[in-house]
Scaffold this active site. Structure first.
Site: not given
Ligand code: NAG
Ligand code: NAG
Ligand code: NAG
Ligand code: NAG
Length: 424
Positions: A206, A367, A402
């Site tokens: 991320s 996602d 995610h």
């Protein structure tokens, strides 16, 4: 760009596992002659922050001054403690950044000093959600690596960062990131030295992906070649942007401190340099209206009006608008993994134009956080390095969200396969 099927390269993995068996990797037997060192760079909420309050600090509430003159204390580590000890308003104040237009850089409030503890350790960051049953923050990846024989401080390392600050674009000053990048460079060199000068594998999730790309792109090319074996980007934040950035700015972050209303965290959130990165860009979102209100729609071309309507400081709006989107491939072997097939907000409706209430959402593919068209635009930019024969691979993982992508067994396995393959 190569889109690889989930079962790709099983043979290579098997070969590795057989070698691994001989070397007893899983049984605590550790063979320093075999592994490339790994450095983990976790997502936004994972690094911890410590603060120290000096005499110059003027608390807005008396209880916020409780730690004044008492040395370092954890400011951003355990969010249930924050809530239980009624420290949220103090947290909000002490986390804030101030933009200094003279320095063109961000700093803390007067009298508040901060630092990121445990730099270098793969155990130096923590999930902030106590009610989550599954460990987030690359914890499962770390555990899997440790099962293979990786050891913290020997073959395994971590590079937590201050998530409030933004990895700067070329020409933008950032004292915090200059220091951080220097520390990462030292860490990479130290990790390599400890392992017979083997180059390192960087594994980022991320926002950590954005941070580490910022780092890699600032290193001299010969240094990259010498020290970086592979870059593994798991759901990296695409510079082309995603909708969550807008809703967090407009209505406050809902994911940051469990059980605290996002509106309470909004004033603090809007001061962070990092929260203005990755606004949905015209490059990925075009002219489509992304924020819909009764009287006015906003597209990715309308940030001057939108950010001003939200009440952001005009100097900051200027800074945001002057940022040029620039995406350089890392020019080191790279694998990018991302979830797809999860419904992801791509348009928000604030019916009465009231940003204090959560918006209605219109969904598209992604996602759950990152919009697929933005991810694909990013992939396309990064894959340009294939033109000069530097490997780049994109792996889509169906239904991986995610944050769960580094947690759930089926996607975690794919992440581990990539790390093992990079070790060849
Ligand atoms: C945070 O504090 C609570 C209560 O003191 C404790 O139960 C929890 O394990 C702590 N979490 C972390 C990540 O330290
Ligand atoms: C914390 O974890 C719980 C359980 O997995 C989840 O339902 C909740 O949304 C999480 N909270 C935040 C703020 O991420
Ligand atoms: C805003 O966009 C919506 C949906 O695309 C459209 O129906 C509406 O007419 C637009 N409103 C204004 C004020 O332009
Ligand atoms: C993903 O989820 C959808 C809807 O739940 C399901 O139909 C599909 O089979 C799933 N795909 C995979 C690869 O798990």
């Amino acid at each position: 760009m190569a889109i690889v099927s989930p079962s790709a390269d099983l043979a290579a993995l098997l070969t590795f596992l057989i070698i691994c068996l001989i070397h007893r990797c899983g049984a605590g037997g550790y063979d320093a002659e075999f592994y490339h060192p790994v450095i983990l760079i976790p997502g936004f909420t994972c690094p911890n922050l410590e603060a120290r309050l000096t005499d110059a600090y003027a608390p807005s509430l008396p209880r916020c001054g409780a730690f004044k003159g008492k040395g370092w204390f954890p400011l951003w580590k355990n969010t249930s403690d924050l809530v239980r000890q009624d420290y949220v308003p103090c947290f909000d104040e002490q986390m804030r950044l101030v933009y200094d237009p003279t320095l063109k850089d961000y700093r803390n409030l007067p009298g508040v000093e901060t630092r990121v503890p445990d730099f270098g350790s793969a155990h130096g960051f923590t999930s902030k959600n106590d009610s989550s049953r599954t460990p987030t923050c690359l914890t499962r990846v770390r555990e899997e690596l440790e099962l293979l024989g990786y050891r913290d401080g020997k073959t395994l390392f971590g590079a937590p960062y201050d998530p409030r600050h933004a990895p700067p674009l070329p020409g933008q000053p950032s004292k915090v990131y200059s220091d951080y990048f220097a520390r990462v460079k030292d860490l990479v060199e130290r990790a390599s030295r400890k392992n017979q000068n083997r180059p390192v594998i960087l594994v980022a999730h991320s926002f950590g992906g954005k941070v580490i790309l910022g780092f890699v792109n600032r290193t001299p090319m010969p240094w990259r070649k010498k020290f970086i074996k592979h870059l593994v980007l798991v759901s990296p934040t695409p510079p082309e942007g995603f909708m969550g950035v807008l809703t967090n700015l407009a209505s406050g972050p809902s994911f940051l401190v469990p059980s605290v209303p996002p509106l309470l965290l909004r004033p603090m959130w809007r001061t962070f340099a990092s929260t203005l990165l990755s606004l949905p860009s015209p490059m990925a979102f075009g002219h489509r209206p992304i924020v819909i209100t009764k009287h006015r729609n906003y597209s990715a071309y309308d940030y001057k009006d939108f950010l001003t309507t939200l009440g952001l400081n005009t100097q900051i709006v200027q800074r945001v608008l002057s940022m040029k989107l620039r995406i350089d491939p890392p020019m080191v072997p790279t694998t990018y993994l991302n979830g797809v097939g999860v419904k992801t907000p791509e348009q928000v409706v604030y019916r009465d134009g009231n940003f204090d209430v959560p918006p209605e959402k219109v969904y598209g593919d992604g996602d759950g956080t990152m919009n697929l068209f933005s991810v694909l635009a990013f992939v396309k930019e990064l894959s340009r390095q294939q033109q000069v024969d530097i490997p780049f691979k994109f792996i889509e993982i169906a239904n991986a969200t995610h944050s769960d992508i580094v947690v759930q067994e089926h996607s975690l396995k794919k992440v581990m396969d990539v790390i093992l393959e990079a070790n060849r």
